[in-house]
Scaffold this motif. Structure first.
Motif, PDB file in Angstrom:
ATOM      1  N   PRO A 143       0.820  -1.208   0.000  1.00 28.93           N
ATOM      2  CA  PRO A 143       0.000   0.000   0.000  1.00 28.93           C
ATOM      3  C   PRO A 143       0.858   1.264   0.000  1.00 28.93           C
ATOM      4  O   PRO A 143       1.989   1.268   0.496  1.00 28.93           O
ATOM      5  CB  PRO A 143      -0.772  -0.113   1.317  1.00 28.93           C
ATOM      6  CG  PRO A 143       0.142  -0.875   2.214  1.00 28.93           C
ATOM      7  CD  PRO A 143       0.937  -1.807   1.328  1.00 28.93           C
ATOM      8  N   ASN A 144       0.300   2.331  -0.569  1.00 26.53           N
ATOM      9  CA  ASN A 144       0.899   3.671  -0.499  1.00 26.53           C
ATOM     10  C   ASN A 144       2.342   3.670  -0.979  1.00 26.53           C
ATOM     11  O   ASN A 144       2.606   3.305  -2.113  1.00 26.53           O
ATOM     12  CB  ASN A 144       0.731   4.229   0.920  1.00 26.53           C
ATOM     13  CG  ASN A 144      -0.748   4.261   1.293  1.00 26.53           C
ATOM     14  OD1 ASN A 144      -1.567   4.718   0.508  1.00 26.53           O
ATOM     15  ND2 ASN A 144      -1.092   3.743   2.460  1.00 26.53           N
ATOM     16  N   ALA A 145       3.311   4.060  -0.124  1.00 29.79           N
ATOM     17  CA  ALA A 145       4.711   4.150  -0.548  1.00 29.79           C
ATOM     18  C   ALA A 145       5.510   2.894  -0.234  1.00 29.79           C
ATOM     19  O   ALA A 145       6.678   2.780  -0.638  1.00 29.79           O
ATOM     20  CB  ALA A 145       5.381   5.342   0.136  1.00 29.79           C
ATOM     21  N   ASP A 146       4.917   1.960   0.484  1.00 25.76           N
ATOM     22  CA  ASP A 146       5.683   0.797   0.962  1.00 25.76           C
ATOM     23  C   ASP A 146       6.295   0.024  -0.210  1.00 25.76           C
ATOM     24  O   ASP A 146       5.723  -0.015  -1.305  1.00 25.76           O
ATOM     25  CB  ASP A 146       4.756  -0.109   1.767  1.00 25.76           C
ATOM     26  CG  ASP A 146       5.518  -1.151   2.575  1.00 25.76           C
ATOM     27  OD1 ASP A 146       6.735  -0.976   2.798  1.00 25.76           O
ATOM     28  OD2 ASP A 146       4.889  -2.144   2.987  1.00 25.76           O
ATOM     29  N   ASN A 147       7.449  -0.582   0.020  1.00 27.27           N
ATOM     30  CA  ASN A 147       8.132  -1.303  -1.061  1.00 27.27           C
ATOM     31  C   ASN A 147       8.947  -2.467  -0.508  1.00 27.27           C
ATOM     32  O   ASN A 147       9.115  -2.603   0.714  1.00 27.27           O
ATOM     33  CB  ASN A 147       8.981  -0.327  -1.900  1.00 27.27           C
ATOM     34  CG  ASN A 147      10.235   0.137  -1.206  1.00 27.27           C
ATOM     35  OD1 ASN A 147      10.767  -0.522  -0.321  1.00 27.27           O
ATOM     36  ND2 ASN A 147      10.735   1.294  -1.619  1.00 27.27           N
ATOM     37  N   PRO A 148       9.442  -3.345  -1.389  1.00 25.81           N
ATOM     38  CA  PRO A 148      10.155  -4.547  -0.926  1.00 25.81           C
ATOM     39  C   PRO A 148      11.455  -4.247  -0.169  1.00 25.81           C
ATOM     40  O   PRO A 148      11.856  -5.048   0.690  1.00 25.81           O
ATOM     41  CB  PRO A 148      10.465  -5.302  -2.237  1.00 25.81           C
ATOM     42  CG  PRO A 148       9.460  -4.804  -3.220  1.00 25.81           C
ATOM     43  CD  PRO A 148       9.220  -3.379  -2.856  1.00 25.81           C
ATOM     44  N   ILE A 149      12.112  -3.133  -0.475  1.00 23.23           N
ATOM     45  CA  ILE A 149      13.364  -2.790   0.218  1.00 23.23           C
ATOM     46  C   ILE A 149      13.113  -2.682   1.725  1.00 23.23           C
ATOM     47  O   ILE A 149      13.938  -3.101   2.536  1.00 23.23           O
ATOM     48  CB  ILE A 149      13.941  -1.457  -0.324  1.00 23.23           C
ATOM     49  CG1 ILE A 149      14.296  -1.597  -1.805  1.00 23.23           C
ATOM     50  CG2 ILE A 149      15.149  -1.004   0.484  1.00 23.23           C
ATOM     51  CD1 ILE A 149      14.680  -0.273  -2.448  1.00 23.23           C
ATOM     52  N   ALA A 150      11.951  -2.147   2.071  1.00 22.14           N
ATOM     53  CA  ALA A 150      11.585  -1.994   3.482  1.00 22.14           C
ATOM     54  C   ALA A 150      11.370  -3.342   4.170  1.00 22.14           C
ATOM     55  O   ALA A 150      11.313  -3.416   5.395  1.00 22.14           O
ATOM     56  CB  ALA A 150      10.316  -1.141   3.597  1.00 22.14           C
ATOM     57  N   HIS A 151      11.246  -4.409   3.360  1.00 17.54           N
ATOM     58  CA  HIS A 151      11.023  -5.754   3.903  1.00 17.54           C
ATOM     59  C   HIS A 151      12.184  -6.687   3.566  1.00 17.54           C
ATOM     60  O   HIS A 151      12.027  -7.912   3.595  1.00 17.54           O
ATOM     61  CB  HIS A 151       9.703  -6.316   3.354  1.00 17.54           C
ATOM     62  CG  HIS A 151       8.521  -5.428   3.642  1.00 17.54           C
ATOM     63  ND1 HIS A 151       7.835  -5.463   4.838  1.00 17.54           N
ATOM     64  CD2 HIS A 151       7.960  -4.431   2.914  1.00 17.54           C
ATOM     65  CE1 HIS A 151       6.873  -4.545   4.815  1.00 17.54           C
ATOM     66  NE2 HIS A 151       6.940  -3.901   3.660  1.00 17.54           N
ATOM     67  N   ASP A 152      13.352  -6.080   3.230  1.00 18.75           N
ATOM     68  CA  ASP A 152      14.554  -6.861   2.907  1.00 18.75           C
ATOM     69  C   ASP A 152      14.343  -7.850   1.771  1.00 18.75           C
ATOM     70  O   ASP A 152      14.915  -8.945   1.782  1.00 18.75           O
ATOM     71  CB  ASP A 152      15.086  -7.583   4.151  1.00 18.75           C
ATOM     72  CG  ASP A 152      15.681  -6.596   5.138  1.00 18.75           C
ATOM     73  OD1 ASP A 152      16.323  -5.626   4.685  1.00 18.75           O
ATOM     74  OD2 ASP A 152      15.482  -6.775   6.353  1.00 18.75           O
ATOM     75  N   LEU A 153      13.521  -7.469   0.799  1.00 21.99           N
ATOM     76  CA  LEU A 153      13.347  -8.278  -0.404  1.00 21.99           C
ATOM     77  C   LEU A 153      13.918  -7.525  -1.600  1.00 21.99           C
ATOM     78  O   LEU A 153      13.978  -6.297  -1.600  1.00 21.99           O
ATOM     79  CB  LEU A 153      11.861  -8.578  -0.631  1.00 21.99           C
ATOM     80  CG  LEU A 153      11.226  -9.529   0.385  1.00 21.99           C
ATOM     81  CD1 LEU A 153       9.713  -9.442   0.329  1.00 21.99           C
ATOM     82  CD2 LEU A 153      11.701 -10.956   0.148  1.00 21.99           C
TER      83      LEU A 153
END
Ligand code: FE
Length: 197
Positions: A143-153
């Motif tokens: 959602p919104n700005a969230d991305n895989p980098i923020a989840h170590d993917l």
């Protein structure tokens, strides 16, 4: 300070799938604003000399730094999205990425359906992604700005499904925009590079 990175294609090059008018607003106004706001927010902070990826990782999940996260992530997400698009793209992928698609999803059609479904199902603003998890590929949505980098993917591909990505060309028909991007614009050379690095 961060600068708006150059578009990897001419403004009208993605027509008729994405109009030059959409690109002029999406790149020239929205992407530019995320970068300008990031610069304003990090001025005089410990993030002043960080990369966008560093800012994303260090502010992810931190409520006090939500505004910096949102603007830095959107700056990065849009840079990544433009590179995922190319005129004459969307062909069935070959190379290592083509093999990874087949081993992870069974075949290209299963993959395309899963990516389409994720992009259409994202409720409200957000992104659909292809990510690498070890040797395998996965589809996810954020959602919104969230991305895989923020989840170590590791991000491999993305589709922006905020309304500003398609409303001028497709109005409320997000599914038509997503189908058009998958079938005509995906830059598999960029995906191959992301998968291999
Ligand atoms: Fe966008």
């Amino acid at each position: 300070p961060f600068q708006l990175p150059p578009l990897p294609f001419d403004q009208n090059a993605l027509e008729p799938h994405i109009s030059g008018k959409t690109i002029s607003f999406h790149y020239g106004k929205h992407h530019q604003k995320y970068i300008s706001t990031t610069n304003e927010l990090i001025r005089g902070t410990r993030f002043e000399n960080s990369t966008l990826e560093q800012i994303i990782k260090e502010t992810a999940g931190n409520a006090d730094q939500r505004k910096i996260f949102n603007n830095a992530a959107q700056s990065w997400n849009h840079w990544f999205f433009w590179n995922c698009l190319t005129p004459g793209g969307g062909k069935i992928p070959t190379g290592k990425i083509g093999q990874a698609i087949n081993s992870s999803f069974g075949n290209y059609d299963n993959f395309a359906k899963e990516l389409f479904d994720a992009a259409v199902a994202q409720f409200g603003s957000g992104w659909a992604w292809v990510v690498r998890d070890g040797e395998r590929l996965k589809v996810m949505k954020t959602p919104n700005a969230d991305n895989p980098i923020a989840h170590d993917l590791k991000p491999i591909l993305t589709i922006d499904v905020w309304e500003h990505a398609y409303y001028l060309d497709y109005q409320n028909k997000r599914q038509d925009f997503v189908m058009s991007v998958i079938n005509n614009l995906i830059n598999w050379d960029f995906a191959e590079k992301n998968y291999s690095e």
